[in-house]
Every structure is written in structure tokens, then in C-alpha cells.
Motif scaffolding. Structure first.
Motif, PDB file in Angstrom:
ATOM      1  N   ASP A 214      -8.018  24.465  20.978  1.00  0.00           N
ATOM      2  CA  ASP A 214      -8.427  23.213  21.575  1.00  0.00           C
ATOM      3  C   ASP A 214      -9.599  22.776  21.037  1.00  0.00           C
ATOM      4  O   ASP A 214     -10.179  21.737  21.527  1.00  0.00           O
ATOM      5  CB  ASP A 214      -8.801  23.768  23.196  1.00  0.00           C
ATOM      6  CG  ASP A 214      -9.168  22.622  23.926  1.00  0.00           C
ATOM      7  OD1 ASP A 214      -8.290  21.643  24.107  1.00  0.00           O
ATOM      8  OD2 ASP A 214     -10.250  22.624  24.730  1.00  0.00           O
TER       9      ASP A 214
ATOM     10  N   ASP B 237       0.353  28.314  29.923  1.00  0.00           N
ATOM     11  CA  ASP B 237      -0.758  27.207  29.869  1.00  0.00           C
ATOM     12  C   ASP B 237      -2.072  28.090  29.838  1.00  0.00           C
ATOM     13  O   ASP B 237      -2.243  29.309  29.416  1.00  0.00           O
ATOM     14  CB  ASP B 237      -0.738  26.697  31.572  1.00  0.00           C
ATOM     15  CG  ASP B 237      -0.999  27.743  32.627  1.00  0.00           C
ATOM     16  OD1 ASP B 237      -2.087  28.770  32.453  1.00  0.00           O
ATOM     17  OD2 ASP B 237      -0.160  27.959  33.470  1.00  0.00           O
ATOM     18  N   ALA B 238      -3.201  27.277  29.843  1.00  0.00           N
ATOM     19  CA  ALA B 238      -4.441  27.806  29.235  1.00  0.00           C
ATOM     20  C   ALA B 238      -5.090  28.575  30.268  1.00  0.00           C
ATOM     21  O   ALA B 238      -6.313  29.214  30.141  1.00  0.00           O
ATOM     22  CB  ALA B 238      -5.257  26.540  28.879  1.00  0.00           C
TER      23      ALA B 238
ATOM     24  N   PRO C  29      -5.746  18.848  26.864  1.00  0.00           N
ATOM     25  CA  PRO C  29      -4.571  19.457  27.118  1.00  0.00           C
ATOM     26  C   PRO C  29      -3.369  19.435  26.429  1.00  0.00           C
ATOM     27  O   PRO C  29      -2.281  20.147  26.255  1.00  0.00           O
ATOM     28  CB  PRO C  29      -4.409  19.102  28.636  1.00  0.00           C
ATOM     29  CG  PRO C  29      -5.168  18.097  28.645  1.00  0.00           C
ATOM     30  CD  PRO C  29      -6.242  18.233  27.771  1.00  0.00           C
ATOM     31  N   ASP C  30      -3.070  18.143  25.730  1.00  0.00           N
ATOM     32  CA  ASP C  30      -1.746  17.654  24.970  1.00  0.00           C
ATOM     33  C   ASP C  30      -1.927  18.544  23.858  1.00  0.00           C
ATOM     34  O   ASP C  30      -0.874  18.347  23.067  1.00  0.00           O
ATOM     35  CB  ASP C  30      -2.085  16.223  24.803  1.00  0.00           C
ATOM     36  CG  ASP C  30      -2.980  15.697  24.079  1.00  0.00           C
ATOM     37  OD1 ASP C  30      -4.289  16.068  24.548  1.00  0.00           O
ATOM     38  OD2 ASP C  30      -2.965  14.950  23.140  1.00  0.00           O
ATOM     39  N   TRP C  31      -2.721  19.049  23.309  1.00  0.00           N
ATOM     40  CA  TRP C  31      -3.007  19.706  22.049  1.00  0.00           C
ATOM     41  C   TRP C  31      -2.241  21.318  22.360  1.00  0.00           C
ATOM     42  O   TRP C  31      -1.726  21.916  21.397  1.00  0.00           O
ATOM     43  CB  TRP C  31      -4.197  20.161  21.423  1.00  0.00           C
ATOM     44  CG  TRP C  31      -4.952  18.963  20.869  1.00  0.00           C
ATOM     45  CD1 TRP C  31      -4.597  17.545  21.005  1.00  0.00           C
ATOM     46  CD2 TRP C  31      -6.077  18.776  20.253  1.00  0.00           C
ATOM     47  NE1 TRP C  31      -5.497  16.791  20.485  1.00  0.00           N
ATOM     48  CE2 TRP C  31      -6.399  17.644  19.837  1.00  0.00           C
ATOM     49  CE3 TRP C  31      -7.052  19.925  19.669  1.00  0.00           C
ATOM     50  CZ2 TRP C  31      -7.678  17.229  19.292  1.00  0.00           C
ATOM     51  CZ3 TRP C  31      -8.286  19.546  19.206  1.00  0.00           C
ATOM     52  CH2 TRP C  31      -8.494  18.221  18.856  1.00  0.00           C
ATOM     53  N   HIS C  32      -2.087  21.623  23.444  1.00  0.00           N
ATOM     54  CA  HIS C  32      -1.613  23.078  23.776  1.00  0.00           C
ATOM     55  C   HIS C  32      -2.404  23.886  22.974  1.00  0.00           C
ATOM     56  O   HIS C  32      -1.287  24.841  22.392  1.00  0.00           O
ATOM     57  CB  HIS C  32      -0.063  23.003  23.660  1.00  0.00           C
ATOM     58  CG  HIS C  32       0.682  22.074  24.633  1.00  0.00           C
ATOM     59  ND1 HIS C  32       0.583  22.430  26.002  1.00  0.00           N
ATOM     60  CD2 HIS C  32       1.256  20.909  24.499  1.00  0.00           C
ATOM     61  CE1 HIS C  32       1.175  21.389  26.601  1.00  0.00           C
ATOM     62  NE2 HIS C  32       1.542  20.524  25.670  1.00  0.00           N
TER      63      HIS C  32
ATOM     64  N   GLU D  80      -3.614  26.601  23.352  1.00  0.00           N
ATOM     65  CA  GLU D  80      -3.640  28.134  23.976  1.00  0.00           C
ATOM     66  C   GLU D  80      -2.331  28.666  23.238  1.00  0.00           C
ATOM     67  O   GLU D  80      -2.226  29.982  23.470  1.00  0.00           O
ATOM     68  CB  GLU D  80      -3.441  28.233  25.470  1.00  0.00           C
ATOM     69  CG  GLU D  80      -2.182  27.606  26.108  1.00  0.00           C
ATOM     70  CD  GLU D  80      -2.121  26.177  26.157  1.00  0.00           C
ATOM     71  OE1 GLU D  80      -1.106  25.608  26.722  1.00  0.00           O
ATOM     72  OE2 GLU D  80      -3.184  25.484  25.863  1.00  0.00           O
ATOM     73  N   THR D  81      -1.500  28.285  22.853  1.00  0.00           N
ATOM     74  CA  THR D  81      -0.062  28.752  22.462  1.00  0.00           C
ATOM     75  C   THR D  81      -0.253  28.932  20.898  1.00  0.00           C
ATOM     76  O   THR D  81      -0.131  28.026  19.962  1.00  0.00           O
ATOM     77  CB  THR D  81       1.060  27.924  22.677  1.00  0.00           C
ATOM     78  OG1 THR D  81       0.981  27.449  24.133  1.00  0.00           O
ATOM     79  CG2 THR D  81       2.442  28.706  22.549  1.00  0.00           C
TER      80      THR D  81
ATOM     81  N   ASP E 216       1.772  29.302  17.383  1.00  0.00           N
ATOM     82  CA  ASP E 216       2.743  28.714  16.901  1.00  0.00           C
ATOM     83  C   ASP E 216       3.076  29.184  15.450  1.00  0.00           C
ATOM     84  O   ASP E 216       2.181  29.675  14.809  1.00  0.00           O
ATOM     85  CB  ASP E 216       2.770  27.178  17.016  1.00  0.00           C
ATOM     86  CG  ASP E 216       4.150  26.489  17.151  1.00  0.00           C
ATOM     87  OD1 ASP E 216       5.408  27.434  17.040  1.00  0.00           O
ATOM     88  OD2 ASP E 216       4.314  25.315  17.154  1.00  0.00           O
TER      89      ASP E 216
END
Length: 385
Positions: free
Chosen positions: A229, A298-299, A307-310, A312-313, A315
Motif C-alpha cells: 500500500d 481484503d486488508a 485500496p485499488d492497489w490491493h 495486501e495480496t 502476487d
């Protein structure tokens, strides 16, 4: 002004590599191409890893027999405890393929002259800043100590960006002053972070998962912010090969690349199954923590600015953005280090990628097996702490 490295600080942060360089490069010179040992193309490849979800592509490629399907024989991966031991093992030539903090790979190649190259990205995002029970937010870390996995880590770079955005000042080797808004940084092995947080000896730590998920699951701490984030889709660990591997027949190198791209696809698309495969055999942490780390919906309650960066996930992608390498070197120059920056402080940052990364095989594999992985490689870096 950077402080001179102490033996204790360096050994705690991958710094034993720096000691070998400071002593005349004895270890690094021993693995330069000019003195490399003969290559035995029939010997099984040796892989080392830290027990974190960042290692998933290497471990899944082994667990699912993808290396074997691509004609590459690989021994059972060897688990190590710390980034310092990973660096020493790689420099000593006892392994062929590892996942490694990208800043450490840069330092090993460019400052120590080690006979290693980065094959490509191992994963993006997947780390966080976890705060203690009595630390409600990042700004409340004044006067506290936080653990980092290594001086040469993206975690150290990004957490300092966060601290400065909160008006806090990172310091090393002294007790932080709350009145002056200081936060002491201490390198720690990931496995030591949770007990230190539980005991209250540190106020937080930044590290890869599943150590963040474990702290939440045990009620020891909470995730304050995900590093993704702050720096969008930042590569953290990279896949590093020794020169000995790269001097093997081209079909073996391509086989390794093919297996890794296939494994990264599996890590993206089959997360629950991958968590189950990693649990027990490769990773000692509880399955719920590994599952949470790989498949966060979700975070949660963490602070999220983008939030549009995501972010927390975690990849998985095989190819490094050249612009990321350049920006990383630039950011490292403004990051407090209890270690010398060496050659990274002198070279043209735009030259670093070509000097360290040899991603031809992974790019070829991605074109055939996962073309979407080649999109966005020229996108500008986005950093917003």
C-alpha cells in the motif's frame, strides 16, 4: 551520514556478506567466474529457502514435480533460518538457486562481485508492518524499537518511508527518544520477531508473511499497514542463480525458468491448494496462517491509503521491471543503513538492472506460458507512504 558497520549488526542483517567484502572480498572473490569450480550438469540442483510464503514458487515447483517435468533434477529444498545464513550459503557455493531479498542480491553482485545473477522476480507485495498490542498506529511508534529482516531489504526501505511520512526519525544502535519522535531499527531473523513482539521488547516488526498473519492469529499484534500500500506492486524477493547454474546447458536453464513460471501461475490461481502443499513439509507455521497470507480477501482493519492497489495480496510474477531496479537503488541511497552502501552509492542507478539481472530464460518462458506477466513492465513506479 551512515554509521560504520559493527560485526554484531552486520551478522544480524545479512551483514556477514559485508564483512567478507570489508576484509578484502575473500568470500566474494572465491565465487567469481574466474575461480569458479567446474560445472557438473548431471548433479541435481540444490535449492535453499527461508520458511516464508515468499518462497512459494520454488517450493511449489518442487512439490508438484514441475522441475522434473522440465527435465531438471532437484534435491529436496533446504530450509534456512535467516537472510544472513542465506547469503553466506549462496556465497559459499553450496546451493544453486534461492529466493533472496532484492537489495541483498544487488549488494552481493555489485559490491562483492559474487558469481550470482538475478533470474527475475519471485513475487510482488506480501509483506506488512505488524504493530504490538499497545501500538494503535504507525505514528505511535515514537520511542519504540521495530524489527526489520535485514538492512538490505525492501522492508527497511519502505518502513522508513512510512516512518518519515508520520514525522518520525529512524535511528540505529541507540535507544529511541519518544520526545524527538525517534524509532530504533534492529535487524532480526523472522522467526525471532513474534516472540520479541509478544514479550514487548519491540513495538512492531516488518517482515514477509506468514509472520504477520501469525501475530494476528495469536492475538499478539495487528497489521498496521501493508507494504504494497506504500510502493505499488513492488518486487520483494527475487530468484537468484549461481554462475554454476547459468553455465549449465541452456536447456536446463530454460527448464528451470519454465518450472518457475508454471509454479507462479499455480500460486496465483490455486492459493488454497498451494497453502496446503506448503504446510508441514516446507513451512512450519500453522495452515490457517499460511492460507491467510496467500489468500487475503481484503486488508482487514489495516490502514489502507490506496485500496485499488490491493497491496495486501501477495502476487507472483516472473519478470522484473527495469524501472523498479533503478528506483530501488535510488531509494536505498536515502535509507538509513547500519552498513556501508559500497558500490551501490557510486554507480549509475539506471545501469544496475543490466549488471545484475539475466532474465532472458524467464522472459522466454513467460511469452510462451504466461504472456500477461509481460504487461506493465514500463509502468512508472508509484510510491505513496
Amino acid at each position: 551520514m551512515r554509521a560504520a558497520p559493527s560485526r554484531r549488526a552486520l551478522l544480524g542483517a545479512g551483514g556477514s556478506l559485508l564483512l567478507s567484502g570489508a576484509a578484502g572480498g575473500a568470500v566474494g572473490l572465491g565465487v567469481r567466474r574466474s575461480s569458479a569450480s567446474p560445472v557438473d550438469p548431471d548433479r541435481p540442483l540444490r535449492i535453499a529457502y527461508l520458511p516464508i510464503t515468499d518462497a512459494a514458487p520454488l517450493l511449489v515447483a518442487h512439490a508438484r514435480g514441475l522441475f522434473a517435468e522440465e527435465g531438471v533434477e532437484v534435491d529436496e529444498p533446504v530450509r534456512l533460518r535467516s537472510w544472513a545464513s542465506m547469503g553466506e550459503t549462496l556465497l559459499g557455493g553450496s546451493v544453486d538457486l534461492v529466493h533472496l531479498l532484492f537489495p541483498m542480491a544487488l549488494q552481493m553482485r555489485l559490491d562483492l562481485g559474487a558469481d550470482v545473477r538475478v533470474l527475475g522476480a519471485n513475487h510482488v507485495d506480501g509483506s506488512a508492518l505488524t504493530l504490538g498490542r499497545d501500538v494503535p498506529e504507525v505514528g505511535a511508534l515514537a520511542g519504540r524499537t521495530i524489527g526489520i529482516p535485514a538492512w538490505y531489504s525492501i522492508h527497511n526501505v519502505i518502513v522508513q518511508q512510512m516512518l518519515r511520512a508520520e514525522g518520525l526519525t529512524p535511528v540505529v544502535r541507540r535507544t529511541a527518544s519518544r520526545d524527538r519522535g525517534e524509532v530504533t531499527l534492529v535487524p532480526m531473523a523472522p522467526s525471532d520477531m513474534i516472540p520479541a513482539l509478544d514479550a514487548g521488547s519491540i513495538g512492531g516488526y516488518t517482515v514477509a508473511d506468514p509472520f504477520n498473519a501469525m501475530a494476528e492469529g495469536k492475538g499478539i499484534g495487528t497489521i498496521g499497514r501493508y507494504l504494497g500500500d506504500v510502493w505499488r506492486s513492488h518486487p520483494c524477493c527475487v530468484t537468484v542463480a549461481t554462475g554454476g547454474l547459468l553455465r549449465r546447458p541452456p536447456e536446463q536453464i530454460q527448464g528451470v525458468a519454465n518450472a518457475l513460471v508454471r509454479a507462479q501461475q499455480a500460486c496465483r490461481e490455486d492459493r488454497e491448494a498451494v497453502a496446503a502443499e506448503l504446510s508441514g513439509r516446507y513451512l512450519p507455521q500453522p495452515l490457517p496462517a499460511i492460507t491467510a497470507a496467500l489468500g487475503r480477501p481484503d486488508a482487514g482493519h489495516a490502514h489502507v491509503a490506496h485500496p485499488d492497489w490491493h497491496g495486501e495480496t501477495i502476487d507472483f510474477t516472473p519478470v522484473l521491471r527495469p524501472g523498479f531496479t533503478t528506483r530501488l537503488v535510488e531509494e536505498m541511497r536515502s535509507t538509513l543503513l547500519d552498513a556501508p552502501l559500497g558500490a551501490l552509492d557510486r554507480l549509475d542507478a539506471e545501469d544496475a538492472h543490466g549488471l545484475v539481472v539475466d532474465d532472458g530464460a524467464l522472459r522466454d518462458a513467460a511469452r510462451r506460458l504466461d504472456p500477461s506477466a509481460l504487461t506493465g513492465l514500463d509502468d512508472p513506479e508509484e510510491i505513496s507512504p
